[in-house]
Design an enzyme around this catalytic site. Structure first.
Site, PDB file in Angstrom:
ATOM      1  N   ASP A   1       0.844  -1.201   0.000  1.00  0.00           N
ATOM      2  CA  ASP A   1       0.000   0.000   0.000  1.00  0.00           C
ATOM      3  C   ASP A   1       0.882   1.255   0.000  1.00  0.00           C
ATOM      4  O   ASP A   1       1.779   1.371   0.834  1.00  0.00           O
ATOM      5  CB  ASP A   1      -0.913  -0.012   1.229  1.00  0.00           C
TER       6      ASP A   1
ATOM      7  N   ASP B   1       3.885   0.542  -8.419  1.00  0.00           N
ATOM      8  CA  ASP B   1       3.493   1.373  -9.565  1.00  0.00           C
ATOM      9  C   ASP B   1       3.526   2.847  -9.160  1.00  0.00           C
ATOM     10  O   ASP B   1       3.191   3.703  -9.972  1.00  0.00           O
ATOM     11  CB  ASP B   1       2.061   1.035  -9.980  1.00  0.00           C
TER      12      ASP B   1
END
Ligand SMILES: C[S@@+](CC[C@H](N)C(=O)[O-])C[C@H]1O[C@@H](n2cnc3c(N)ncnc32)[C@H](O)[C@@H]1O
Length: 217
Positions: free
Chosen positions: A120, A156
């Site tokens: 996360d 990402d």
């Protein structure tokens, strides 16, 4: 506190022999993974295993390594945990718990590699201490990693990646094999896609990747 939507998932994990579940078992497992696996093969850990696409594939490719998936959400962990039992995967195990308690589950030097796949990103600055590459976590990893052991990280999120490069290099890790575009790099061929990665790649996003060696200093 998180609301548990699926108490049956917790019950299922509790009964699964490949899952280390909670405080009642964790005291006995630290320093005893060789007995658990019945061999002295290296231990590679994936923190934030999710539904397990990565760990299932890599464990299949590398029977000579013991893989442990560490995951705090029961609804996702049930899938790889079920798979390990159903297909009798003796080089796979799972910890149902939060990585902030990692030192309860491993003795110093017991882990050879940690994978952090699409952890996360916690974009808000006030939440950066929750990032799994924050020094708060790096200091815990250093306690369980052997010297020369590695962290392999993919994301990402560029800001999270740059944060991680800085925190790792500033906290005793030596960086190598870095790419800002994994799928157009020399590392693409051997790469194992995770569930989140597949989603981001299909959307045309670049994937950032690094390896970090724990120097012991
Ligand atoms: C964004 S998902 C990525 C899942 C998978 N690695 C992938 O790439 O498809 C992050 C996962 O990490 C787990 N996670 C986050 N923080 C964790 C922690 N402190 N300890 C254990 N698992 C954690 C979450 O529950 C979630 O399943």
């Amino acid at each position: 506190m998180r609301i548990r939507n699926k108490p049956w998932a917790e019950d299922e994990l509790r009964k699964n022999p490949r899952v280390i579940f909670g405080p009642e078992t964790k005291k006995n497992i630290s320093g005893h993974w060789q007995e658990f696996f019945g061999n002295s093969n290296p231990i590679h850990l994936e923190i934030g295993t999710g539904k397990g696409h990565f760990i299932i594939e890599i464990a299949e490719q590398h029977p000579e390594i013991n893989f442990i998936g560490f995951e705090k959400v029961e609804e996702v962990l049930i899938y790889p945990a079920r798979y390990a039992v159903e297909y009798d995967k003796k080089n796979m195990a799972f910890i149902y718990g939060d990585a902030q308690f990692i030192t309860n589950y491993f003795a110093p030097g017991e882990v050879e590699r940690i994978y952090l796949n699409f952890s996360d990103p916690w974009p808000k600055k006030r939440h950066h201490k929750r990032r799994l590459t924050h020094p708060r976590f790096l200091n815990l990893y250093k306690e369980v990693l052997k010297v020369g052991g590695e962290i392999h990280f993919k994301t990402d999120n560029r800001d999270f990646f740059e944060f991680s490069l800085e925190k790792l290099s500033g906290n005793g890790f030596l960086l190598k094999n870095i790419t800002f575009d994994l799928h157009n790099s020399e590392y693409a061929e051997k790469n194992i896609m995770t569930r989140y990665e597949k989603k981001w790649v299909e959307m045309g996003k670049a994937i950032y990747r690094l390896e970090a060696i724990w120097t012991g200093k």
